[in-house]
Design a protein around this motif. Structure first.
Motif, PDB file in Angstrom:
ATOM      1  N   PRO A 147     -35.497 -13.101 -54.992  1.00  0.00           N
ATOM      2  CA  PRO A 147     -35.615 -14.430 -54.561  1.00  0.00           C
ATOM      3  C   PRO A 147     -35.252 -15.012 -53.197  1.00  0.00           C
ATOM      4  CG  PRO A 147     -35.261 -13.786 -56.701  1.00  0.00           C
ATOM      5  CD  PRO A 147     -35.035 -12.712 -55.925  1.00  0.00           C
ATOM      6  N   PHE A 148     -33.736 -14.416 -53.226  1.00  0.00           N
ATOM      7  CA  PHE A 148     -32.897 -14.816 -51.942  1.00  0.00           C
ATOM      8  C   PHE A 148     -33.382 -14.149 -50.539  1.00  0.00           C
ATOM      9  CE2 PHE A 148     -30.541 -15.007 -55.908  1.00  0.00           C
ATOM     10  CZ  PHE A 148     -30.308 -16.160 -56.001  1.00  0.00           C
ATOM     11  N   LEU A 149     -33.606 -12.778 -50.640  1.00  0.00           N
ATOM     12  CA  LEU A 149     -33.735 -12.157 -49.494  1.00  0.00           C
ATOM     13  C   LEU A 149     -35.090 -12.610 -48.888  1.00  0.00           C
ATOM     14  CD1 LEU A 149     -32.617  -8.542 -50.198  1.00  0.00           C
ATOM     15  CD2 LEU A 149     -31.320 -10.271 -49.224  1.00  0.00           C
ATOM     16  N   ASN A 150     -36.162 -12.833 -49.880  1.00  0.00           N
ATOM     17  CA  ASN A 150     -37.419 -13.210 -49.540  1.00  0.00           C
ATOM     18  C   ASN A 150     -37.649 -14.381 -48.532  1.00  0.00           C
ATOM     19  OD1 ASN A 150     -38.621 -10.952 -50.392  1.00  0.00           O
ATOM     20  ND2 ASN A 150     -39.283 -11.771 -52.388  1.00  0.00           N
ATOM     21  N   LYS A 151     -36.701 -15.105 -48.593  1.00  0.00           N
ATOM     22  CA  LYS A 151     -36.529 -16.359 -47.525  1.00  0.00           C
ATOM     23  C   LYS A 151     -36.312 -15.997 -46.222  1.00  0.00           C
ATOM     24  CE  LYS A 151     -34.877 -19.674 -51.215  1.00  0.00           C
ATOM     25  NZ  LYS A 151     -33.960 -20.482 -51.642  1.00  0.00           N
ATOM     26  N   LYS A 152     -35.983 -14.850 -46.090  1.00  0.00           N
ATOM     27  CA  LYS A 152     -35.830 -14.166 -44.543  1.00  0.00           C
ATOM     28  C   LYS A 152     -35.118 -15.206 -43.709  1.00  0.00           C
ATOM     29  CE  LYS A 152     -40.260 -11.533 -44.962  1.00  0.00           C
ATOM     30  NZ  LYS A 152     -41.276 -11.003 -44.512  1.00  0.00           N
ATOM     31  N   GLU A 153     -35.637 -15.377 -42.740  1.00  0.00           N
ATOM     32  CA  GLU A 153     -34.752 -16.237 -41.629  1.00  0.00           C
ATOM     33  C   GLU A 153     -34.480 -17.699 -42.224  1.00  0.00           C
ATOM     34  OE1 GLU A 153     -35.033 -15.782 -37.627  1.00  0.00           O
ATOM     35  OE2 GLU A 153     -36.103 -13.726 -37.876  1.00  0.00           O
ATOM     36  N   GLN A 154     -35.128 -17.998 -43.162  1.00  0.00           N
ATOM     37  CA  GLN A 154     -34.936 -19.364 -44.043  1.00  0.00           C
ATOM     38  C   GLN A 154     -33.824 -19.377 -44.841  1.00  0.00           C
ATOM     39  OE1 GLN A 154     -37.884 -19.092 -42.801  1.00  0.00           O
ATOM     40  NE2 GLN A 154     -37.445 -20.457 -41.052  1.00  0.00           N
ATOM     41  N   MET A 155     -33.193 -18.183 -45.027  1.00  0.00           N
ATOM     42  CA  MET A 155     -31.968 -17.943 -46.096  1.00  0.00           C
ATOM     43  C   MET A 155     -30.971 -19.266 -45.861  1.00  0.00           C
ATOM     44  SD  MET A 155     -31.330 -14.180 -46.634  1.00  0.00           S
ATOM     45  CE  MET A 155     -29.963 -14.362 -47.803  1.00  0.00           C
ATOM     46  N   THR A 156     -30.439 -19.986 -46.816  1.00  0.00           N
ATOM     47  CA  THR A 156     -29.524 -20.914 -46.804  1.00  0.00           C
ATOM     48  C   THR A 156     -28.142 -20.332 -46.994  1.00  0.00           C
ATOM     49  OG1 THR A 156     -29.606 -21.673 -49.170  1.00  0.00           O
ATOM     50  CG2 THR A 156     -30.988 -22.533 -47.442  1.00  0.00           C
ATOM     51  N   ALA A 157     -27.091 -21.109 -46.749  1.00  0.00           N
ATOM     52  CA  ALA A 157     -25.713 -20.859 -47.163  1.00  0.00           C
ATOM     53  C   ALA A 157     -25.593 -20.559 -48.567  1.00  0.00           C
ATOM     54  CB  ALA A 157     -24.574 -21.742 -46.731  1.00  0.00           C
ATOM     55  N   THR A 158     -26.269 -21.135 -49.379  1.00  0.00           N
ATOM     56  CA  THR A 158     -26.206 -20.835 -50.832  1.00  0.00           C
ATOM     57  C   THR A 158     -26.984 -19.591 -51.159  1.00  0.00           C
ATOM     58  OG1 THR A 158     -27.065 -23.306 -50.681  1.00  0.00           O
ATOM     59  CG2 THR A 158     -26.461 -22.063 -52.907  1.00  0.00           C
ATOM     60  N   ASP A 159     -28.133 -19.442 -50.683  1.00  0.00           N
ATOM     61  CA  ASP A 159     -28.790 -18.053 -50.766  1.00  0.00           C
ATOM     62  C   ASP A 159     -27.812 -16.897 -50.259  1.00  0.00           C
ATOM     63  OD1 ASP A 159     -31.101 -19.259 -51.571  1.00  0.00           O
ATOM     64  OD2 ASP A 159     -31.743 -19.285 -49.272  1.00  0.00           O
ATOM     65  N   ILE A 160     -27.243 -17.123 -49.043  1.00  0.00           N
ATOM     66  CA  ILE A 160     -25.886 -15.819 -48.646  1.00  0.00           C
ATOM     67  C   ILE A 160     -24.969 -15.892 -49.852  1.00  0.00           C
ATOM     68  CG2 ILE A 160     -24.303 -15.568 -46.981  1.00  0.00           C
ATOM     69  CD1 ILE A 160     -26.622 -16.591 -45.026  1.00  0.00           C
ATOM     70  N   GLU A 161     -24.439 -16.977 -50.214  1.00  0.00           N
ATOM     71  CA  GLU A 161     -23.289 -16.740 -51.306  1.00  0.00           C
ATOM     72  C   GLU A 161     -24.041 -16.164 -52.508  1.00  0.00           C
ATOM     73  OE1 GLU A 161     -20.294 -17.844 -51.435  1.00  0.00           O
ATOM     74  OE2 GLU A 161     -20.240 -19.368 -49.929  1.00  0.00           O
ATOM     75  N   ALA A 162     -25.078 -16.450 -52.838  1.00  0.00           N
ATOM     76  CA  ALA A 162     -25.928 -15.702 -54.254  1.00  0.00           C
ATOM     77  C   ALA A 162     -25.960 -14.138 -53.735  1.00  0.00           C
ATOM     78  CB  ALA A 162     -27.184 -16.223 -54.477  1.00  0.00           C
ATOM     79  N   VAL A 163     -26.241 -13.995 -52.700  1.00  0.00           N
ATOM     80  CA  VAL A 163     -26.630 -12.427 -52.270  1.00  0.00           C
ATOM     81  C   VAL A 163     -25.173 -11.749 -52.234  1.00  0.00           C
ATOM     82  CG1 VAL A 163     -27.104 -10.618 -50.612  1.00  0.00           C
ATOM     83  CG2 VAL A 163     -28.518 -12.453 -50.999  1.00  0.00           C
ATOM     84  N   LEU A 164     -24.221 -12.363 -51.621  1.00  0.00           N
ATOM     85  CA  LEU A 164     -22.933 -11.870 -51.564  1.00  0.00           C
ATOM     86  C   LEU A 164     -22.325 -11.873 -53.143  1.00  0.00           C
ATOM     87  CD1 LEU A 164     -21.318 -13.796 -48.438  1.00  0.00           C
ATOM     88  CD2 LEU A 164     -21.866 -11.237 -48.718  1.00  0.00           C
ATOM     89  N   ALA A 165     -22.502 -12.701 -53.949  1.00  0.00           N
ATOM     90  CA  ALA A 165     -22.155 -12.511 -55.320  1.00  0.00           C
ATOM     91  C   ALA A 165     -22.709 -11.408 -55.994  1.00  0.00           C
ATOM     92  CB  ALA A 165     -22.382 -13.811 -56.073  1.00  0.00           C
ATOM     93  N   LEU A 166     -23.944 -11.011 -55.814  1.00  0.00           N
ATOM     94  CA  LEU A 166     -24.782 -10.053 -56.429  1.00  0.00           C
ATOM     95  C   LEU A 166     -24.053  -8.675 -55.834  1.00  0.00           C
ATOM     96  CD1 LEU A 166     -28.131 -11.315 -56.603  1.00  0.00           C
ATOM     97  CD2 LEU A 166     -27.068 -10.700 -58.577  1.00  0.00           C
ATOM     98  N   ILE A 167     -23.869  -8.620 -54.686  1.00  0.00           N
ATOM     99  CA  ILE A 167     -23.122  -7.262 -54.204  1.00  0.00           C
ATOM    100  C   ILE A 167     -21.723  -7.222 -54.750  1.00  0.00           C
ATOM    101  CG2 ILE A 167     -22.451  -6.466 -51.797  1.00  0.00           C
ATOM    102  CD1 ILE A 167     -24.634  -7.724 -50.459  1.00  0.00           C
ATOM    103  N   LYS A 168     -21.205  -8.058 -54.769  1.00  0.00           N
ATOM    104  CA  LYS A 168     -19.914  -8.037 -55.367  1.00  0.00           C
ATOM    105  C   LYS A 168     -20.111  -7.407 -56.910  1.00  0.00           C
ATOM    106  CE  LYS A 168     -15.461 -10.135 -55.738  1.00  0.00           C
ATOM    107  NZ  LYS A 168     -14.505 -11.454 -55.631  1.00  0.00           N
ATOM    108  N   GLN A 169     -20.862  -8.139 -57.747  1.00  0.00           N
ATOM    109  CA  GLN A 169     -21.199  -7.765 -59.140  1.00  0.00           C
ATOM    110  C   GLN A 169     -21.493  -6.262 -59.081  1.00  0.00           C
ATOM    111  OE1 GLN A 169     -24.142 -10.336 -60.985  1.00  0.00           O
ATOM    112  NE2 GLN A 169     -24.450  -8.969 -62.595  1.00  0.00           N
ATOM    113  N   TYR A 170     -22.435  -5.851 -58.131  1.00  0.00           N
ATOM    114  CA  TYR A 170     -22.912  -4.605 -58.174  1.00  0.00           C
ATOM    115  C   TYR A 170     -22.003  -3.297 -57.460  1.00  0.00           C
ATOM    116  CZ  TYR A 170     -26.550  -6.363 -60.781  1.00  0.00           C
ATOM    117  OH  TYR A 170     -27.414  -7.021 -62.021  1.00  0.00           O
ATOM    118  N   ARG A 171     -20.850  -3.691 -56.995  1.00  0.00           N
ATOM    119  CA  ARG A 171     -19.960  -3.140 -56.369  1.00  0.00           C
ATOM    120  C   ARG A 171     -20.462  -2.434 -55.145  1.00  0.00           C
ATOM    121  NH1 ARG A 171     -15.334  -2.000 -58.628  1.00  0.00           N
ATOM    122  NH2 ARG A 171     -15.172  -0.167 -57.716  1.00  0.00           N
TER     123      ARG A 171
END
Lengths: 328, 328
Positions: free
Chosen positions: B260-284
């Protein structure tokens, strides 16, 4: 497979060209199928294969062994590949939509793929030179030619929109952009063909002169009505600030008359273009350019006349004369 | 002149690097002053000169003559020039505004100049190889490495926005994009240094493993907070669809959560990026990537341990270990 029909009258040359063509086909196989398809498109779009042909023709003035002949075919392939690489990067710069009636790599796949596809061809070129086992001296010469080609392109960019560009600057640009590769093709052909040193030396000069004449004629076509389609020139290059010989010669001492139109740059209208074409006609830009092309062609023909008497000498004469008339 | 301070502790290496640096400075002189200035900027922007350094380090495992030493310095220059050429074309593709804190060629002068500047460096690279008088085999190897680098770049483009990209595909890309050149640098150093065949063979493997570890660590930095500036990651590459190891590892079996976040491609917002970073953290993702980098570094270190006992072995160990900690 499509060797240009201009070679139909010269079956021995055509046969060698077909083999070089085949080498290229094999070398451009790549796991990225889009890039591969594009390269095949460009290869199959019916270029005249002039550079390989000159390499092959000059090789016949010597006495090549079977091993030498292999090198000659690979050399012929290598100069065409270098040519293709520069075409692709030029299209990126010019943002050209088509080349030889086929969509350009950059139009079809975007600039990014086009940049890497050109780079890929540089590696193929390089790989072929390694296959040939070129001497250190010839490698240096190849690197030097490649550098001169690029300097010619860079010169062209830096003379953009300069209405004071001189014939001398134009010739320097053409010498790099086009003549280097013709010169290299002839030289390498003669060298791998084990021709006499005198022939090898002449081959470089002949190639250079043919290259300059060829480019001038190519540039003239941009300013003349297409006799097949009766299409009027659109002066796309002129809009982008690339002024070539007919315009440069016509503009000499008359810059002020051209500038009101040229200064509109990409905003030039059909009327502006008509006006520029009328001025070029008035100041005989095309005729003067034709005369200069003829001078270079004649210089080349004179040197060809002094080559040893071989059947290929006649072919060289015929092809080179035809270049001036551009009947193909 | 600015050799990176990381070499201050190794004066013999630093001295050779300075000489290679000087070769590059001379070779990039060109009549187009804008291009020249840009190349000097890039050269002076403080790269670590890792590839030349590995070439020089491996050369010390042999017994190079004075003549060999010249070749080694030219080789070290050549690998850096090839690296610079690929950087410039990569910046064209990525439309990067800066590189090492300096404006990129394409940002400063436009894509057109950048394409030709990269091409120009290919000719310089090529010219250096001719100077060195590389054997046919080594030329083939250079052409092969250059081709692999490009295929790596093309792979990267073709895997864009693919959330199912595998670690295997990532490694293949990295193997081409980065590891080839490290491998070539080590190999050519060992070869021109006249090292034993066993060392030459090991050098290629060590170079490859270091290259992979180096690229993984480089990619990790994109996902972690910059400890100097405390700047949060902006995931510019991710927006453009280039997914590297930490994301790939985190996404494995969890694509649906990221999409849902990545598919926004170049339109990703700061919030989307936060979300992706949180997921990366969650899954180590970062920790898993770090573990893989460590594995490659350890493989390299193990092979280095088996090299003959020379002072350069210690330097190799130190530098390579530091690479994992990235304290510079």
């Amino acid at each position: 497979m499509s060797i240009h029909p201009m070679w139909d009258n010269f079956p021995a040359i055509k046969n060698d060209l077909a083999q070089s063509y085949h080498i290229i086909e094999k070398k451009i196989r790549i796991r990225n199928k889009d890039v591969e398809a594009t390269l095949y498109d460009l290869l199959h779009s019916g270029g005249k294969f002039l550079r390989p042909a000159y390499a092959i023709l000059f090789s016949r003035f010597g006495n090549p062994s079977k091993q030498d002949h292999k090198k000659i075919l690979a050399t012929a392939a290598s100069v065409e590949i270098l040519h293709m690489a520069t075409l692709i990067h030029d299209d990126v710069i010019d943002e050209s939509p088509t080349r030889r009636g086929t969509e350009t790599v950059q139009a079809k796949y975007g600039k990014d793929i086009a940049v890497y596809t050109g780079d890929f061809l540089f590696t193929v070129y390089f790989d072929l030179l390694a296959d040939i086992g070129e001497s250190q001296k010839t490698l240096k010469l190849n690197a030097f030619a490649m550098k001169r080609i690029l300097l010619g392109e860079l010169d062209q960019m830096y003379l953009c929109y300069n209405t004071n560009v001189t014939v001398r600057q134009y010739l320097r640009r053409v010498n790099g952009k086009t003549a280097q590769l013709f010169s290299l093709s002839c030289f390498e052909g003669a060298k791998h063909g084990k021709a006499d040193l005198a022939v090898i030396a002449a081959s470089q000069q002949i190639g250079r002169q043919i290259g300059i004449a060829f480019q001038i004629l190519d540039d003239i076509l941009d300013y003349t009505v297409d006799s097949d389609t009766m299409k009027k020139p659109v002066l796309e290059d002129v809009k982008q600030g690339v002024y070539s010989l007919p315009l440069i010669l016509a503009m000499h001492n008359h810059q002020a008359e051209f500038e009101p139109f040229l200064n509109k740059k990409e905003q030039m209208t059909a009327t502006d273009i008509e006006a520029v074409l009328a001025l070029i006609k008035q100041y005989r830009g095309v005729e003067q350019a034709q005369a200069l092309a003829e001078r270079y062609t004649n210089k080349a023909l004179k040197r060809i006349e002094h080559l040893p008497n071989k059947p290929e000498k006649e072919i060289l004469m015929t092809i080179t004369k035809k270049l001036l008339n551009r009947s193909y």
